[in-house]
Each structure stands twice: as structure tokens, then as C-alpha cells.
Design an enzyme around this catalytic site. Structure first.
Site, PDB file in Angstrom:
ATOM      1  N   LYS A 281       0.844  -1.188   0.000  1.00  0.00           N
ATOM      2  CA  LYS A 281       0.000   0.000   0.000  1.00  0.00           C
ATOM      3  C   LYS A 281       0.884   1.245   0.000  1.00  0.00           C
ATOM      4  O   LYS A 281       1.856   1.323   0.732  1.00  0.00           O
ATOM      5  CB  LYS A 281      -0.895   0.009   1.240  1.00  0.00           C
ATOM      6  N   GLU A 367     -20.128  -8.266   8.891  1.00  0.00           N
ATOM      7  CA  GLU A 367     -21.224  -7.605   9.599  1.00  0.00           C
ATOM      8  C   GLU A 367     -22.240  -8.601  10.147  1.00  0.00           C
ATOM      9  O   GLU A 367     -22.778  -8.407  11.244  1.00  0.00           O
ATOM     10  CB  GLU A 367     -21.916  -6.602   8.669  1.00  0.00           C
ATOM     11  N   ARG A 395     -25.961  -5.158   5.579  1.00  0.00           N
ATOM     12  CA  ARG A 395     -25.472  -6.505   5.299  1.00  0.00           C
ATOM     13  C   ARG A 395     -25.801  -7.488   6.430  1.00  0.00           C
ATOM     14  O   ARG A 395     -25.677  -8.688   6.252  1.00  0.00           O
ATOM     15  CB  ARG A 395     -23.961  -6.470   5.061  1.00  0.00           C
TER      16      ARG A 395
END
Length: 641
Positions: A281, A367, A395
Site C-alpha cells: 500500500k 457484519e 449486510r
């Protein structure tokens, strides 16, 4: 006024209007192109802000994928999509990149309506493999679809939906490419040497025999890579057990290795294959590489120094208020714990995590599990605060209904990013939580009008053990009200009157109260007397307050930061059944419109939604003009016999 930062020189990129233009480039040219794309991404995001670190991490991978595959016939699907800036630059959208995440500009995620090169929209995680498999089966059923490629991160692949898709793909055994973009793993020996050795073998050896053919140190490294990826120390990887061919790890910043891997795999694959690519990253930009968050999401910044341009806060941030207040409450009550789904800093629970790490649980991108895990904690006697963004809580709805509400377990739902959120656009808008929570039996639902009210609602949730309770609040700063030292416990189902009038009543639910008050000032200037009330609760409704507003005013306007079918709909349902409309009351319900609202500033989005103070005032005037006007009844003459 300072001059804008000079744009980078990009002679190769200037020749690319679409991926087809890259086909004539040599491998060395493709590496130089990647360097130019990286410079362009930095230049763009410095002006717009956005997701920088993830986009910098996939520059070489993006160039290689578009060079090897034939998009848009081949379907390239990015999971989440926040890493798609290099992809957008290479697919005909370079000239609009500096409109990124702005009104009428490019989305910060992939979007079907934006380009043929975006076959599937994204913004929520772990959907790419399912979508790519659907496209692949469409091809098998005769549709004009080429190869399908899903690019998914090491975080996103941990979610259950990704494994459901992997399992189904292995069962179907159709040609499918899954690229595991792994930017959070350390593998020894050096990934580059291992990858190059694997690639030298891959052109001649069957995939299954590559690892066994390695010399000792490299073979051990490959097996350690397997173990890190799959959790198994020997035998087939989990991906292979699911029916995939596993290739990797490959250095995601080594262009020759990437190109050779993709070409060889594309030429030889008949079934599903997973290519494990190691990336970094923030790659290639020192400020991002050295930052703890790798510049995952940034404001506008100086591209030379990396210094971000942050505005001065005028009021406390809602998320910080929540995190700080919850931590204070947790210091007093050892039963308080917090759950988040891969968003500890985004939801503010990282503040509590630093002080009480054993009582904060980051479950990853899961979730559904987060909600049921919280239900189990509540059943065990704890006081769980399940902190999830409004759009992500969607979700876990079945778990909210079945595992929490049905069993009346006292889970506290903390709903951040309620309402319209700005640059992230429609995919992150918190539009639907009031509707889908307020319909559930046993549920108590609150919305904070300001940052002080949020403190009171946290205290209320701490004390509330009678069943599940939820409170919502928007992204960003509060409104600058005086803050209490400690929250007061609110009486469930009781609102408050903020100002009193006689002509029209505005009943606000949530953080649009300040707009309602501004609307009242506009109306008062025209000689219209206005009552403004804060409902606080959408379930249970303050029916006593509603009855008083109906009794003393000719018109009633409800205002909320959510979709239709929410608070206002429940008020109307109550009034219809209780006879509240029988006396000629004029009522208007102000919600978000029945459409998705694209990215812009929150102010622009609410203007688009028709929810400014001026809109509320105009709606109230229109309602007042018709209030208490009862139709005349014509006497019925007796029929002659």
C-alpha cells in the site's frame, strides 16, 4: 494565490486513450507506463483527496491486467473499488480524474453507468468473486463475455461472502481468474526471488508440481506462504481444496513477473485459478509508505511533502464524541464492550480499544457475524455496542431481525454515517436504517439532533436492558452546542419541544433539526408562527407529543435524513389509525427522494434532495395554506316516492 502544482510529464501515458493502445508497448514500456500512472495518481489525489494508498499499491497490477487481458470484452471486476484510480486513468477517464468524488464528477469507485470498463459497480467489500462468477456463467450460457477477472484484497477475502463464492466457483469448475491482492503479509525469503523462480518453472511445469520442484530455501518459503494464506502447514491450500488452482506468491511490483504470470495463466487455465499477488500500500510515494495508514484515505495534500490540508474544526466530531463518551462509560461499567467490522477508527471504537483492549472486538469484514456475536455477548450478560456504518449495517439485517429483535436481546446498535455522506456518494449513504429498524418489534430507535444529544443517547443505551436499541448520527462535525459533562438518560419514546408557535409544527427526527430551526426563522420573518420539536425516537413514537402538535396547529411537517418509509411514514400511520387526519390536518413528510443521490458535498446533496431550510419553509407554507380546510357537505335531499 499560489500556482497549482505542475502536472507530471507522462509521454507514454499521453498515448493511451484506452487499454487497446497498450498492446503495442514492450514490457519495458509497460514498466515506464506504470511509473507514469503512479505519478498521475499522486498528482490527481493531491488535488481531489481520496483513496491514495490502495491505488498506488495496484499500479503495476492494473497496467499488467489491461496489457494481458482484452477489456472491456474481458470483465475486470475490482472488489470495493477504492483502488480503481489507475484503472480509470487507463480506461478513457484520465481527463475527468480531477473531478473525482465531486458533484457531477467521477465516482471514487467503479460504476457501471460511468464506463463500459466498469462491468460491475462496487464500494462495499467481498462482492467481486460472486459477480465475476456470474459473468463467467453468463459466458457459458452464450452471452458475449470474455474472461472474467476478480481482484480482491486480503481483507475483503476474509468475509464469508467471498468464501461462499469461492466454494461455488470450485463446484462449477469454469474458467475464472481471482487475483488476491495481498498488501498486508510478510513472506521470507524475498518475494521477488521466489516469484521469479516460480515463473521460470511455470512456463513448462504443471501448476501442481511447481512448489515441489523448488530448491530447499525457496520451497520452504513457498510453503510458508501457503500457511500464511490458508492456515494449513502442508498439502493443498484451502483454495485448492475448494477447486482452484493456486499460483503464487508473485511480486505485485515486478512488472516482468506479473506479465509472465498473467500470460502463462491465461494461456493454460481451463478452470478457476487464484493468483496470489503481494503488493505494498502506498508504493512509490514515501509519505504514504511511511504513514501508519499508508494514506488509505486522504484530504487534499502537497504532493512534494505529503502534508494534508485539513480544515479547522468548528465543533466536535460526532464519531470522536461517540468514542470518547463510550470509553468514559466503559470505565464506569465493566460490562460495556464494543464490536466493529473492520472499522475501529472509522467508528471511533479505537479510542476505547486503546484503554480497554480486551473489551473491543474487531471481527473483520463480517457484519453478519458482528451482529450475532453481539447478540451472544448480550445473552451472556454483557452490554455490547455494535458500531457499524449505516450502509454496512444493511449486510446484517437478517441477523438484526432473527438473532437480536426476535429474541429481544439488548444489543446497542451504533449507526455512524447516517444520512448523506458526501464524496463517497450513494454507496455509503445512510438512507435506509430508520426504515428497516423501526419496523422491527422490540426495537428502540433514536437519532441524535446534535453532539450533546448523542452523549445523552449513549447514556440511555448503557442503561437500557429491556431489548435492542439503536441510535444514529451523521458523519463529520456537530453543530457547536454546549456539551454536558455526562449524558442524561432519556425517557424512551419522549421527544422535546424546542420552540413554540401556533400556525405550523415542524417535527424533526435526527440531525436535520438545525435546518428545521432555520426554516422556522424564515417563516417567522413572513409572519408565520412555528413550533419546532425534536422527536428523538422513531420507535416508540411520542404519540402524546404528536397529538399535541396536531391539536394546536393547522399543519404538520416531519423532517428526517433518510428514505421514505421511515420516521414520517410511521407518524402518518399513527395519525391515520388514531383519527389525527379527521379534523382537516395538512401533513407533509420530508425525506430523501426516491432515487440514489450521487456524490457531492453534503450541503449540495441535501440541496439536491430538497431538504434545505428554504425547502422546509416552502413545504410548511404550502401545507399551511391547505390546513383545516374541510370540504362542504351538500345535504342529501330525500328521494321522491
Amino acid at each position: 494565490m499560489t500556482n497549482p502544482t505542475p502536472r507530471p510529464e507522462t509521454p507514454l501515458l499521453d498515448r493511451v486513450c484506452c487499454p487497446a493502445d497498450m498492446k503495442a508497448f514492450s514490457d519495458a514500456d509497460l514498466q515506464r507506463l506504470a511509473d507514469e500512472v503512479r505519478s498521475e495518481v499522486i498528482s490527481v489525489v493531491a488535488e481531489t483527496g481520496g483513496h491514495l494508498g490502495s491505488s498506488l499499491g495496484v499500479v503495476e497490477l492494473t497496467v499488467a491486467l489491461h496489457a494481458v487481458f482484452n477489456t472491456p470484452t474481458d470483465k475486470l471486476i475490482w472488489d470495493v473499488g477504492h483502488q480503481c484510480y489507475p484503472h480509470k486513468i487507463l480506461t478513457g477517464r484520465r481527463e475527468k480524474m480531477r473531478t473525482l468524488r465531486q458533484k457531477d464528477g467521477l465516482s471514487g469507485f467503479t460504476k457501471r453507468s460511468e464506463s463500459d470498463y466498469d462491468p460491475f459497480g462496487a464500494a462495499h467489500s467481498s462482492t467481486s468473486i460472486s459477480a465475476a462468477l456470474g459473468f463467467a456463467m453468463g459466458r457459458e450460457l452464450g452471452q458475449p463475455v470474455g474472461d472474467t477477472i476478480a481482484v480482491i484484497g486480503d481483507g475483503s477475502i476474509t468475509a464469508g461472502m467471498a468464501y461462499e463464492a469461492l466454494n461455488h466457483a470450485g463446484h462449477l469448475n469454469k474458467r475464472l481468474f481471482v487475483i488476491l491482492n495481498d498488501n498486508d503479509m510478510s513472506i521470507a525469503p524475498p518475494v521477488g526471488a521466489l516469484a521469479r523462480y516460480l515463473l521460470n518453472l511455470s512456463s513448462s511445469a504443471p501448476f501442481a508440481t511447481i512448489e515441489a520442484s523448488l530448491p530447499g530455501p525457496l520451497r520452504d518459503g513457498a510453503r510458508r506462504a501457503r500457511q500464511l494464506v490458508t492456515g494449513t502447514s502442508g498439502g493443498a491450500t484451502l483454495f485448492e481444496e475448494l477447486g482452484f488452482t493456486y499460483v503464487g506468491p508473485v511480486d505485485g511490483h515486478d512488472m516482468p513477473s506479473l506479465l509472465q504470470t498473467l500470460r502463462a495463466t491465461r494461456a493454460r487455465t481451463t478452470g478457476p485459478v487464484l493468483i496470489h499477488v503481494i503488493t505494498q500500500k502506498g508504493k512509490g510515494y514515501a509519505p504514504a509508505e511511511n504513514a501508519p495508514d499508508k494514506y488509505h484515505g486522504v484530504n487534499k495534500f502537497d504532493p512534494v511533502t505529503g502534508e494534508q490540508k485539513k480544515s479547522v474544526a468548528n465543533a466536535p466530531n460526532y464519531t470522536k464524541v461517540f468514542g470518547t463518551t463510550l470509553t468514559d462509560e466503559a470505565a464506569r461499567d465493566p460490562r460495556i464492550c464494543a464490536i466493529t467490522a473492520a472499522m475501529p477508527s472509522g467508528t471511533g471504537v479505537d479510542i476505547m480499544q486503546k484503554r480497554f483492549p480486551n473489551r473491543v472486538f474487531d471481527v473483520g469484514i463480517a457484519e453478519q457475524h458482528a451482529v450475532t456475536f453481539a447478540a451472544g455477548l448480550a445473552g451472556a450478560g454483557m452490554k455490547p455496542f455494535c458500531a457499524i456504518y449505516s450502509s454496512f449495517l444493511q449486510r446484517g439485517y437478517d441477523q438484526i431481525a432473527h438473532d437480536v429483535a426476535l429474541q429481544n436481546l439488548p444489543v446497542r446498535f451504533v449507526i455512524d454515517r447516517a444520512g448523506l455522506v458526501g464524496a463517497d456518494g450513494a454507496t455509503h449513504a445512510g438512507a435506509f436504517d430508520v426504515g428497516f429498524l423501526t419496523t422491527l418489534p422490540n426495537m428502540t430507535v433514536m437519532a441524535a439532533a446534535d453532539e450533546a444529544e448523542l452523549v445523552h443517547m449513549i447514556a440511555t443505551a448503557v442503561a437500557f436492558d429491556e431489548g435492542p436499541i439503536a441510535f444514529r448520527f451523521p458523519r463529520g462535525e456537530g453543530v457547536g452546542v454546549e456539551m454536558p459533562e455526562r449524558g442524561s438518560i432519556l425517557e424512551p419514546g419522549k421527544g422535546r419541544v424546542i420552540r413554540e408557535g401556533t400556525d405550523v409544527a415542524i417535527l424533526s427526527f435526527g440531525a436535520h433539526l438545525h435546518e428545521a430551526l432555520q426554516a422556522a426563522k424564515l417563516l417567522e420573518a413572513e409572519g408565520i408562527s412555528v413550533t419546532v420539536a425534536d422527536a428523538r425516537f422513531s420507535r416508540p413514537l411520542d404519540t402524546g407529543l404528536i397529538d399535541q402538535l396536531v391539536h394546536h396547529h393547522a399543519a404538520l411537517v416531519t423532517v428526517e435524513q433518510g428514505a421514505m418509509g421511515g420516521f414520517g411514514a410511521h407518524v402518518m400511520h399513527y395519525l391515520a389509525n388514531s383519527g389525527g387526519f379527521d379534523g382537516g390536518l395538512a401533513m407533509r413528510v420530508m425525506t430523501l427522494p426516491d432515487r440514489f443521490i450521487e456524490q457531492a458535498s453534503p450541503e449540495q446533496m441535501y440541496a439536491d434532495a430538497g431538504l434545505r431550510a428554504e425547502d422546509i419553509a416552502a413545504t410548511a407554507k404550502g401545507a399551511l395554506a391547505r390546513g383545516r380546510v374541510m370540504p362542504l357537505r351538500t345535504p342529501v335531499k330525500p328521494r321522491a316516492v
